[in-house]
Design an enzyme around this catalytic site. Structure first.
Site, PDB file in Angstrom:
ATOM      1  N   GLY A 114      17.772  13.867 -14.674  1.00 50.13           N
ATOM      2  CA  GLY A 114      18.182  13.859 -16.167  1.00 50.13           C
ATOM      3  C   GLY A 114      18.285  12.195 -16.515  1.00 50.13           C
ATOM      4  O   GLY A 114      17.422  11.445 -15.880  1.00 50.13           O
ATOM      5  N   ALA A 124     -22.809  -4.246   4.443  1.00 47.79           N
ATOM      6  CA  ALA A 124     -21.638  -3.900   5.332  1.00 47.79           C
ATOM      7  C   ALA A 124     -22.122  -4.787   6.911  1.00 47.79           C
ATOM      8  O   ALA A 124     -21.293  -5.008   7.442  1.00 47.79           O
ATOM      9  CB  ALA A 124     -21.761  -2.485   5.700  1.00 47.79           C
ATOM     10  N   GLU A 166     -10.638  -8.174  -2.941  1.00 44.86           N
ATOM     11  CA  GLU A 166     -10.783  -9.158  -3.614  1.00 44.86           C
ATOM     12  C   GLU A 166     -10.799  -9.171  -5.363  1.00 44.86           C
ATOM     13  O   GLU A 166     -10.788  -7.953  -5.749  1.00 44.86           O
ATOM     14  CB  GLU A 166     -12.328  -9.804  -3.420  1.00 44.86           C
ATOM     15  N   GLU A 182      -3.983   3.293   8.850  1.00 43.93           N
ATOM     16  CA  GLU A 182      -3.306   2.775   7.612  1.00 43.93           C
ATOM     17  C   GLU A 182      -3.003   4.339   6.809  1.00 43.93           C
ATOM     18  O   GLU A 182      -1.760   4.585   6.471  1.00 43.93           O
ATOM     19  CB  GLU A 182      -3.816   2.138   6.755  1.00 43.93           C
ATOM     20  N   ALA A 237      -6.148  -9.058   4.762  1.00 48.75           N
ATOM     21  CA  ALA A 237      -6.623  -9.226   3.435  1.00 48.75           C
ATOM     22  C   ALA A 237      -8.123  -8.944   3.222  1.00 48.75           C
ATOM     23  O   ALA A 237      -8.897  -9.570   3.763  1.00 48.75           O
ATOM     24  CB  ALA A 237      -6.402 -10.898   3.074  1.00 48.75           C
ATOM     25  N   GLY A 292      -4.944   1.127   0.199  1.00 49.50           N
ATOM     26  CA  GLY A 292      -5.271   1.925   1.547  1.00 49.50           C
ATOM     27  C   GLY A 292      -6.544   3.047   1.253  1.00 49.50           C
ATOM     28  O   GLY A 292      -6.794   3.830   2.092  1.00 49.50           O
ATOM     29  N   GLU A 347     -10.235   8.705  -5.672  1.00 54.47           N
ATOM     30  CA  GLU A 347     -11.808   9.061  -5.898  1.00 54.47           C
ATOM     31  C   GLU A 347     -12.262   8.657  -4.482  1.00 54.47           C
ATOM     32  O   GLU A 347     -13.389   9.458  -4.033  1.00 54.47           O
ATOM     33  CB  GLU A 347     -12.184   8.095  -7.092  1.00 54.47           C
TER      34      GLU A 347
END
Ligand SMILES: Cc1cc2nc3c(=O)[nH]c(=O)nc-3n(C[C@H](O)[C@H](O)[C@H](O)COP(=O)(O)OP(=O)(O)OC[C@H]3O[C@@H](n4cnc5c(N)ncnc54)[C@H](O)[C@@H]3O)c2cc1C
Length: 378
Positions: free
Chosen positions: A338, A175, A125, A238, A122, A362, A366
């Site tokens: 089709g 960070a 956010e 990932e 997780a 992931g 951009e």
């Protein structure tokens, strides 16, 4: 190297597992918006969940080629949602394997690799996912605990995860203030809400709310405020698997379209005899083959220990290339099928709906370009 006899044997066994245990059920699971928990145990039993993990925790050490084989074969069932949820531990566990304490590893990893517990990651956010350095969900020390407050969203396996590898702010802005904590799914104060989405229906995706959630201090993964780097390292694994998955789903579309084009007849000939259809198939094949060649080159370089800036840059660009290949092939396959391609139950219809998440999750397109440019010093 590349694929050896052992990889081929492994491919046969995964193919048989997928044909028996997954492929016949994916349509029903998608419609039901979930798959049985028991599938984790079955996948563990045939060695799929533990693939590439240390034996000490119940895993089977394996090179990157084995993981590639597993990804290609699981994709044959044509469900990205199944793949995302069944293997969410592949994004949840690596930070714990690489940086968790011995005690934490024993507490979390064996049960997940045995298919008894589910792991999730997780990071994202409601306020944003791309700009990881600005995440706000916080953890503060209180005696022997971390107390966590905040929200996460779009979390794969979030509804039923027993362990959540959670990115939190433990320090100042940016960070340098981020840490990772392993949060048990039954922690009091954790609320979960299921989210409805365009594709990946059988994969559960959740919004999580942490209300003064108390987690023991030794659940910290790595050093305090050193989480950002771990998150970035984790993204590499990932992105490689996502690239492999995207190209494998492109191949699924090609196979289904070719099969259809051989059977379906219009104007007195099979579809594949019409030049315009053959050209579509060749345009698909061209993209799949070029993506595969690049993917294999990056897997080999990774096996050789190259994870430098050039490799990371190419990986970011490969993720974009592979997901564009998947998008192109899904589009062409639906066109070749089709009206049938618009019907639920064909693989191409599902892949067509599922490709967007591959281009966003992931690390969105951009962001991949920005990161690649930075790695190359532009
Ligand atoms: C089905 C699903 C499952 C997911 N599973 C997980 C999970 O298990 N764990 C987890 O942590 N997250 C998960 N995610 C979240 C995913 O990683 C994020 O959606 C993704 O990182 C993008 O974040 P965002 O949605 O907040 O978009 P934003 O960051 O708000 O960006 C929106 C758009 O703007 C673009 N953009 C942003 N910044 C710039 C810029 N500087 N220049 C140009 N363009 C920019 C982005 O590329 C994107 O296209 C999942 C998402 C989905 C849809």
């Amino acid at each position: 190297m590349s694929f050896t006899h052992e990889h081929d044997l492994f491919r046969d066994s995964v193919r048989a597992f997928v044909a028996a245990e997954i492929a016949p059920h994916v349509n029903a699971w998608d419609e039901a918006q979930g798959f049985p928990r028991e599938l984790y145990r079955r996948a563990a039993h045939v060695g799929l969940l533990g693939l590439g993990y240390p034996e000490a925790y119940g895993g089977t050490p394996a090179d990157g080629w084995f993981r590639l084989v597993a990804t290609e074969e699981i994709a044959r069932a044509g469900s990205g949602g199944l793949m995302a949820s069944l293997f969410s531990h592949n994004i949840g566990l690596p930070p714990i394997i690489a940086h968790g304490s011995a005690v934490l590893k024993q507490r979390v990893i064996p049960a997940v690799l045995a298919g008894e517990k589910i792991a999730a990651l997780a990071i994202t956010e409601p306020g944003g996912g791309s700009d990881v350095a600005r995440l706000r969900c916080s953890a503060r020390r209180d005696g022997g605990d971390w107390v966590i407050d905040g929200e996460k969203t779009f979390i794969t396996s979030g509804m039923r995860a027993d362990w959540i590898t959670l990115a939190v702010r433990t320090g100042g802005p940016g960070a340098a203030g981020i840490s990772l904590i392993a949060v048990p799914g039954d922690t009091p104060g954790l609320e979960r809400h299921a989210l409805a989405k365009m594709g990946w229906w059988c994969s559960d995706t959740a919004q999580l709310r942490f209300n003064h959630c108390r987690v023991p201090a030794d659940h910290l993964i790595g050093d305090e405020n050193a989480g950002f780097r771990i998150v970035m390292e984790n993204f590499n694994g990932e992105r490689l698997l996502m690239s492999a998955g995207a190209n494998a789903f492109a191949q699924v579309c090609f196979d289904e379209a070719l099969d259809w084009a051989r059977q379906r007849r219009t104007f007195g000939a099979s579809l594949v005899e019409h030049q315009a259809i053959r050209h579509k198939l060749m345009d698909m094949q061209m993209r799949i083959s070029s993506t595969r060649a690049w993917l294999h080159a990056l897997v080999q370089r990774h096996e050789d220990g190259d994870t430098g800036p050039q490799w990371v840059a190419e990986l970011c660009l490969l993720k974009n290339h592979a997901t564009q290949t998947m998008q192109f092939c899904a589009d062409q396959a639906v066109q070749i099928l089709g009206g049938m391609g618009y019907m639920r139950g064909t693989k191409s219809e599902r892949v067509y709906r599922e490709v967007k998440v591959m281009m966003i999750g992931g690390g969105a397109e951009e962001i991949m370009k920005e990161l690649a440019a930075r790695q190359l010093g532009l």
